[in-house]
Structures are given as C-alpha cells and as structure tokens.
Design a protein around this motif. Structure first.
Motif, PDB file in Angstrom:
ATOM      1  N   THR A   1     -10.308  12.960  -7.865  1.00 49.00           N
ATOM      2  CA  THR A   1      -9.890  13.066  -6.472  1.00 49.00           C
ATOM      3  C   THR A   1      -8.621  12.256  -6.221  1.00 49.00           C
ATOM      4  O   THR A   1      -8.157  11.491  -7.078  1.00 49.00           O
ATOM      5  N   TYR A   2      -8.095  12.414  -5.014  1.00 52.59           N
ATOM      6  CA  TYR A   2      -6.916  11.628  -4.632  1.00 52.59           C
ATOM      7  C   TYR A   2      -7.222  10.138  -4.657  1.00 52.59           C
ATOM      8  O   TYR A   2      -6.353   9.319  -4.985  1.00 52.59           O
ATOM      9  N   ASP A   3      -8.452   9.763  -4.330  1.00 54.84           N
ATOM     10  CA  ASP A   3      -8.834   8.347  -4.382  1.00 54.84           C
ATOM     11  C   ASP A   3      -8.729   7.804  -5.806  1.00 54.84           C
ATOM     12  O   ASP A   3      -8.305   6.665  -6.006  1.00 54.84           O
ATOM     13  N   HIS A   4      -9.098   8.640  -6.782  1.00 52.90           N
ATOM     14  CA  HIS A   4      -8.931   8.224  -8.182  1.00 52.90           C
ATOM     15  C   HIS A   4      -7.450   8.038  -8.523  1.00 52.90           C
ATOM     16  O   HIS A   4      -7.083   7.126  -9.267  1.00 52.90           O
ATOM     17  N   LEU A   5      -6.612   8.904  -7.968  1.00 55.05           N
ATOM     18  CA  LEU A   5      -5.174   8.773  -8.216  1.00 55.05           C
ATOM     19  C   LEU A   5      -4.637   7.475  -7.625  1.00 55.05           C
ATOM     20  O   LEU A   5      -3.760   6.828  -8.218  1.00 55.05           O
ATOM     21  N   LYS A   6      -5.127   7.076  -6.478  1.00 55.33           N
ATOM     22  CA  LYS A   6      -4.686   5.807  -5.884  1.00 55.33           C
ATOM     23  C   LYS A   6      -5.097   4.625  -6.764  1.00 55.33           C
ATOM     24  O   LYS A   6      -4.333   3.663  -6.925  1.00 55.33           O
ATOM     25  N   LYS A   7      -6.279   4.714  -7.350  1.00 54.78           N
ATOM     26  CA  LYS A   7      -6.706   3.658  -8.279  1.00 54.78           C
ATOM     27  C   LYS A   7      -5.827   3.651  -9.527  1.00 54.78           C
ATOM     28  O   LYS A   7      -5.443   2.584 -10.039  1.00 54.78           O
ATOM     29  N   ALA A   8      -5.506   4.849 -10.018  1.00 56.40           N
ATOM     30  CA  ALA A   8      -4.631   4.951 -11.184  1.00 56.40           C
ATOM     31  C   ALA A   8      -3.237   4.423 -10.868  1.00 56.40           C
ATOM     32  O   ALA A   8      -2.619   3.711 -11.674  1.00 56.40           O
ATOM     33  N   ALA A   9      -2.727   4.754  -9.696  1.00 55.60           N
ATOM     34  CA  ALA A   9      -1.393   4.286  -9.292  1.00 55.60           C
ATOM     35  C   ALA A   9      -1.355   2.768  -9.190  1.00 55.60           C
ATOM     36  O   ALA A   9      -0.391   2.119  -9.620  1.00 55.60           O
ATOM     37  N   ALA A  10      -2.421   2.173  -8.623  1.00 55.92           N
ATOM     38  CA  ALA A  10      -2.469   0.713  -8.494  1.00 55.92           C
ATOM     39  C   ALA A  10      -2.485   0.052  -9.864  1.00 55.92           C
ATOM     40  O   ALA A  10      -1.796  -0.963 -10.094  1.00 55.92           O
TER      41      ALA A  10
ATOM     42  N   PRO B   1       0.817  -1.228   0.000  1.00 60.92           N
ATOM     43  CA  PRO B   1       0.000   0.000   0.000  1.00 60.92           C
ATOM     44  C   PRO B   1       0.844   1.269   0.000  1.00 60.92           C
ATOM     45  O   PRO B   1       0.435   2.290  -0.566  1.00 60.92           O
ATOM     46  N   ASP B   2       2.015   1.228   0.653  1.00 64.11           N
ATOM     47  CA  ASP B   2       2.877   2.416   0.681  1.00 64.11           C
ATOM     48  C   ASP B   2       3.385   2.771  -0.712  1.00 64.11           C
ATOM     49  O   ASP B   2       3.504   3.953  -1.047  1.00 64.11           O
ATOM     50  N   ARG B   3       3.669   1.754  -1.496  1.00 66.41           N
ATOM     51  CA  ARG B   3       4.151   1.994  -2.865  1.00 66.41           C
ATOM     52  C   ARG B   3       3.066   2.661  -3.706  1.00 66.41           C
ATOM     53  O   ARG B   3       3.337   3.574  -4.484  1.00 66.41           O
ATOM     54  N   ILE B   4       1.824   2.213  -3.546  1.00 66.85           N
ATOM     55  CA  ILE B   4       0.705   2.825  -4.257  1.00 66.85           C
ATOM     56  C   ILE B   4       0.539   4.275  -3.812  1.00 66.85           C
ATOM     57  O   ILE B   4       0.355   5.184  -4.634  1.00 66.85           O
ATOM     58  N   ARG B   5       0.616   4.509  -2.515  1.00 68.28           N
ATOM     59  CA  ARG B   5       0.445   5.868  -2.005  1.00 68.28           C
ATOM     60  C   ARG B   5       1.554   6.793  -2.519  1.00 68.28           C
ATOM     61  O   ARG B   5       1.293   7.942  -2.889  1.00 68.28           O
ATOM     62  N   GLU B   6       2.786   6.312  -2.550  1.00 61.54           N
ATOM     63  CA  GLU B   6       3.890   7.128  -3.054  1.00 61.54           C
ATOM     64  C   GLU B   6       3.685   7.501  -4.523  1.00 61.54           C
ATOM     65  O   GLU B   6       3.956   8.634  -4.932  1.00 61.54           O
ATOM     66  N   GLU B   7       3.196   6.545  -5.311  1.00 66.09           N
ATOM     67  CA  GLU B   7       2.933   6.821  -6.720  1.00 66.09           C
ATOM     68  C   GLU B   7       1.797   7.831  -6.862  1.00 66.09           C
ATOM     69  O   GLU B   7       1.870   8.757  -7.686  1.00 66.09           O
ATOM     70  N   ALA B   8       0.750   7.677  -6.060  1.00 68.56           N
ATOM     71  CA  ALA B   8      -0.372   8.622  -6.102  1.00 68.56           C
ATOM     72  C   ALA B   8       0.074  10.021  -5.679  1.00 68.56           C
ATOM     73  O   ALA B   8      -0.345  11.032  -6.268  1.00 68.56           O
ATOM     74  N   ASP B   9       0.934  10.097  -4.666  1.00 67.04           N
ATOM     75  CA  ASP B   9       1.462  11.398  -4.236  1.00 67.04           C
ATOM     76  C   ASP B   9       2.259  12.056  -5.357  1.00 67.04           C
ATOM     77  O   ASP B   9       2.178  13.278  -5.574  1.00 67.04           O
ATOM     78  N   SER B  10       3.038  11.245  -6.070  1.00 64.16           N
ATOM     79  CA  SER B  10       3.816  11.768  -7.196  1.00 64.16           C
ATOM     80  C   SER B  10       2.895  12.316  -8.279  1.00 64.16           C
ATOM     81  O   SER B  10       3.146  13.383  -8.850  1.00 64.16           O
ATOM     82  N   MET B  11       1.812  11.599  -8.548  1.00 65.12           N
ATOM     83  CA  MET B  11       0.845  12.066  -9.542  1.00 65.12           C
ATOM     84  C   MET B  11       0.191  13.372  -9.102  1.00 65.12           C
ATOM     85  O   MET B  11       0.025  14.302  -9.893  1.00 65.12           O
ATOM     86  N   GLN B  12      -0.157  13.444  -7.825  1.00 65.32           N
ATOM     87  CA  GLN B  12      -0.833  14.636  -7.314  1.00 65.32           C
ATOM     88  C   GLN B  12       0.059  15.870  -7.438  1.00 65.32           C
ATOM     89  O   GLN B  12      -0.434  16.991  -7.656  1.00 65.32           O
ATOM     90  N   ALA B  13       1.359  15.669  -7.328  1.00 64.00           N
ATOM     91  CA  ALA B  13       2.295  16.798  -7.433  1.00 64.00           C
ATOM     92  C   ALA B  13       2.456  17.288  -8.869  1.00 64.00           C
ATOM     93  O   ALA B  13       2.895  18.420  -9.090  1.00 64.00           O
ATOM     94  N   ILE B  14       2.081  16.457  -9.840  1.00 69.38           N
ATOM     95  CA  ILE B  14       2.299  16.796 -11.246  1.00 69.38           C
ATOM     96  C   ILE B  14       1.047  17.331 -11.911  1.00 69.38           C
ATOM     97  O   ILE B  14       1.097  18.300 -12.683  1.00 69.38           O
ATOM     98  N   TYR B  15      -0.089  16.727 -11.622  1.00 68.14           N
ATOM     99  CA  TYR B  15      -1.314  17.002 -12.384  1.00 68.14           C
ATOM    100  C   TYR B  15      -2.278  17.906 -11.617  1.00 68.14           C
ATOM    101  O   TYR B  15      -2.355  17.854 -10.379  1.00 68.14           O
ATOM    102  N   ARG B  16      -3.024  18.698 -12.380  1.00 67.56           N
ATOM    103  CA  ARG B  16      -4.130  19.446 -11.801  1.00 67.56           C
ATOM    104  C   ARG B  16      -5.390  18.606 -11.906  1.00 67.56           C
ATOM    105  O   ARG B  16      -5.718  18.111 -12.996  1.00 67.56           O
ATOM    106  N   LEU B  17      -6.094  18.437 -10.804  1.00 62.52           N
ATOM    107  CA  LEU B  17      -7.255  17.550 -10.766  1.00 62.52           C
ATOM    108  C   LEU B  17      -8.517  18.351 -11.070  1.00 62.52           C
ATOM    109  O   LEU B  17      -8.862  19.287 -10.334  1.00 62.52           O
TER     110      LEU B  17
END
Length: 473
Positions: free
Chosen positions: A253-262, A232-248
């Motif tokens: 939402t961040y939950d969508h980013l976690k699904k995308a990261a997974a 789960p930490d790896r997924i969260r790190e990837e989602a955090d990286s996405m959140q820093a790059i993209y405008r939502l």
C-alpha cells in the motif's frame, strides 16, 4: 541525492612530462622535448570532462618538464598540494629515470608510463627522442624503488591503443581512490545463521585502511523518527515518486511506500553525514520489526542513487560493490546476487538471484516493476523483475586466514526460467571452473554483478593494493 554520492568520482591527474637533461646537442634536445610536451598537453584536453582535471608543470619548472631530482621534489609537493589522485609521466624523450623514481616514491599515487613512437629525421638521420628506450630504463628503476605502475605501449598519441589505455588507467585510478579510506556503514549485527559473511574488522582496517562504521537498529529507528517529525513532506514526495514507478502487488500500500521512503532517506542522509562509501544491513528480523516492511527494494533504490546498500550484513560484498562501481566510472549501479542454481538445460548457465534488491534501472526492457510480498517472510516490499542481459562482470572481494583475493569473471545474460524476486540468468565459458573456484574459495554464494567490462581494470588495480590478489576462474 545522487550527485552527493558521485562527487568522489572526480579525478585529478598530475601530468609530469619527462625529458633528459641535455639542452643543446641533437639527441634528447630540449626544444624537441618541449614540442612533444605541448602536443601531449593539447591532446589531453579531450579527456577534461566534468570528472577529470589535469595539473601540469607549466610555471612550476623552467620549461614545464621534469628533468632533475630537485624539480622532482618540488613537483611532488606541488602535486600533493593539488591533491592529485595519480600521475601521468609521458616520456618526451629518453627521460630521467632517477627523477621519475624520486617523484613517484614521494607522491605515492598510481603512475602511468607512456612514450610516443619515435622518428628518424631524414635530413640528419638523428633520433631526437628515443622515448621507447627510456621506457625500458624508467620501468626498471621504478621496480628497483618498489613503485607499482601502469603503462601504455609505445604508440602514436592518436592511436586508439593510447585512448583505450588511458581510459583504462582513469578507471584504475577511480578504483584506487574509492578503495583508499573506504568507510562501510553497518546497520545492526550479522544475522546469526549467516556465518559465511563473517569478517575480520581489525584486519580490514590494518591491512587496507577500511573502516566499519556501525549503528544499532535503535539508532536507525531514531533517524527515521526524526525524519518523520522534521521532514514529512520530503517523505511524502519520495513515496509519491515510488508510487509513480512501481506497480503495487501482494498487499503493498501507499503506507508501505511511506515507510520505505523514510528508510531510504534516513540511510542516504546518514551516508552523507558520515562520509560512507557503502552500507550493509541486517535486512530481516529486527529490520522488519523496526521499519514495518521488508527493506529489499529500498536497498536497490539506494543503489540506483549511486550508493551501494548491501543486504545480509555482507561487508566484503559492500567492499566489492564500491570497487566495481568505481571501476565502471559510476556509469551503472551494481547488484548483489546469490549464485543460486544451475540452468536446467544449459550446462554453462547459472541463476544470479536475490529476494528483490536489484536496482530498477537494471530491469529488462518491458519488465513491469512490481513491489510484492516477500516470498517467505510474507511482508511488503520486495522488487520483482528480471534484469537486462548483455555483458556482466561478476566480482567478489573475500579472504580467509589473512589472505585476500578478488574473484573476476566475465559472463553474458541469457534466457532461463522465470522465478520470484529479482534475477538474471548468466552464461559463462566454463561453469564447472567457476563452481570449483567458488567452492575452494575463499568465496561465498554472494557475488556482485555489474553491466560493464571491468575485469582487466580490477586486475590492474590490484597492482596498487598490497595484499590483494586478482583471481580468475
């Protein structure tokens, strides 16, 4: 993750300097050939970057040169043991065409032929090499043995013509290496309405050695669930990286980013585990139900990591993508686009577009990287940005009735109306010729774009792929 996908870009080039067998008399003498060989090997050091290794004949033959058939057989075994991807045969004098042919037939790899410009000794008026003369003999014999080859024109090794030709050959070898033993992962089935992307899986395997490696949506769901439970930490790190790059936007939402990261991590892990060259996916319907998102921007993010991930189960599109990235020596990702509409004002301009699957690194300078709702499926997450312009090659591997060709076109990015999704307007020399070529086929509306000048490289690569014809508009 990116380094895992680019590990195959490393090339091993066997160097087999060639000479005629005479040792003592002035024309074709061994000391002159050895001197020429040493200068060539020294010059090649400038190409020994992190992605190229040269294997020479020092310690394998008496003088580090190929001059007879018994040596050719031993060298072929040696090069095979070293797993060379190609053979460079500089003619250090006239050469030994029969020895060359035996080596090339046995090794079965791309071959580059070249010889340095000669000189006439002013003291005795002898020509000590006659390498150009030998090139004519060698290439005739290679054709007798049905050995495909490339060549650089007879020139000084310091001439820019040599550098251009040698780098082009390295790109050709990269393409052939990527094409050989290609494995395309397939997630789900072909969407029912997309009859245009049907392929003949058995024919691809028998004709080109291309394997399709399928998994079901249920298999994908299992990989994602396993990842969520174990990392789960790896997924969260990837989602955090996405959140820093993209405008939502559009309810993303961040939950969508976690699904995308997974999804992204599951696909990339699968690609490495199964040694895949690229992957395709049924990117809507069951995929949206399985992942809870539109996977569009994830496909582009995976492409940005150096692994072509192609929408709409377009297997021929994935094959094209692998070839294009290899021809560009993995310096830039590809994008798979629909050839969509003509420009309202420019008769030679066309819109290359897709829902939102283009790699973020290709975005036009100053563009905001937005993740929005899909324009007709109304669910997050799709990328919305315009691509940068410049030189863009447009490529498509396709076939019908057992005949395959490679569409090769050159374009430049240009201005055009803004639209949804990811897109770039291109301008070509004569769009009606392009349209006619695409209509009569065997092509479809999907083409691979890449910001690199690779049409000549891909055309040359077709010399080494029996059954594949280059096709320019």
């Amino acid at each position: 993750m990116k380094s895992n996908f680019l590990k195959k870009k490393h090339l091993i080039i066997g160097v087999a300097p060639l000479r005629r067998t005479a040792w003592t008399h002035k024309p074709f003498n061994q000391p002159e050939a050895a001197k020429c060989k040493n200068s060539i090997l020294d010059f090649l050091k400038r190409y020994e970057e992190s992605d190229v290794t040269f294997i020479d004949l020092e310690g394998i033959t008496e003088d580090g040169l190929l001059s007879n058939i018994p040596d050719a057989d031993r060298i072929a075994d040696y090069f095979s043991a070293k797993k060379v991807d190609a053979v460079f045969v500089p003619h250090c004098n006239f050469g030994s065409e029969e020895s060359l042919a035996h080596l090339c037939v046995k090794i079965g790899k791309p071959v580059l032929i070249w010889g340095p410009k000669d000189y006439v000794n002013p003291d005795d008026l002898y020509r000590y090499r006659d390498s150009q003369c030998g090139l004519f003999a060698s290439t005739k014999v290679l054709q007798m043995y049905n050995v495909p080859f490339s060549y650089i024109e007879n020139c000084d090794i310091e001439d820019p013509v040599f550098d251009e030709g040698f780098r082009r050959f390295l790109a050709v070898v990269s393409t052939i290496k990527a094409f050989s033993g290609m494995r395309i992962g397939q997630i789900g089935t072909r969407p029912n309405p997309f009859a245009s992307v049907k392929v003949n899986e058995i024919e691809l395997l028998q004709k080109f050695g291309i394997e399709i490696v399928p998994i079901t949506m249920q298999d994908l769901a299992g990989k994602i669930e396993k990842l969520r439970n174990s990392e789960p930490d790896r997924i969260r790190e990837e989602a955090d990286s996405m959140q820093a790059i993209y405008r939502l936007d559009g309810g993303t939402t961040y939950d969508h980013l976690k699904k995308a990261a997974a999804l992204k991590l599951a696909v990339e892990d699968w690609a490495i585990e199964d040694d895949l060259s690229a992957a395709v996916a049924m990117c809507w319907g069951p995929m949206i139900e399985t992942t809870g998102i539109a996977p569009c921007f994830v496909l582009g993010d995976v492409c940005d990591d150096g692994f072509p991930f192609i929408c709409e189960t377009d297997i021929h599109g994935a094959i094209t993508a692998v070839m294009a990235m290899a021809a560009a020596r993995y310096k830039t990702p590809i994008f798979l686009a629909d050839m969509t509409i003509r420009h309202p004002d420019n008769k030679n301009s066309e819109l290359m577009w897709h829902c939102g699957v283009f790699a973020k690194s290709l975005a036009k300078a100053g563009e905001t990287l937005r993740l929005n709702r899909h324009y007709n499926r109304l669910c997050p997450t799709v990328g919305e940005w315009e691509l940068k312009g410049g030189d863009i090659c447009v490529v498509r591997f396709d076939g019908i009735r057992g005949e395959y060709s490679l569409f090769l076109g050159e374009a430049k990015g240009t201005d055009g109306p803004k639209t949804v999704g990811s897109y770039v307007w291109i301008e070509v020399e004569d769009w009606p010729k392009w349209e006619k070529k695409l209509i009569y086929g065997p092509y479809v509306h999907h083409c691979v774009g890449i910001h690199a000048k690779i049409t000549d490289i891909l055309e040359e690569s077709c010399r080494y792929i029996p059954g594949l014809r280059p096709d320019r508009p």
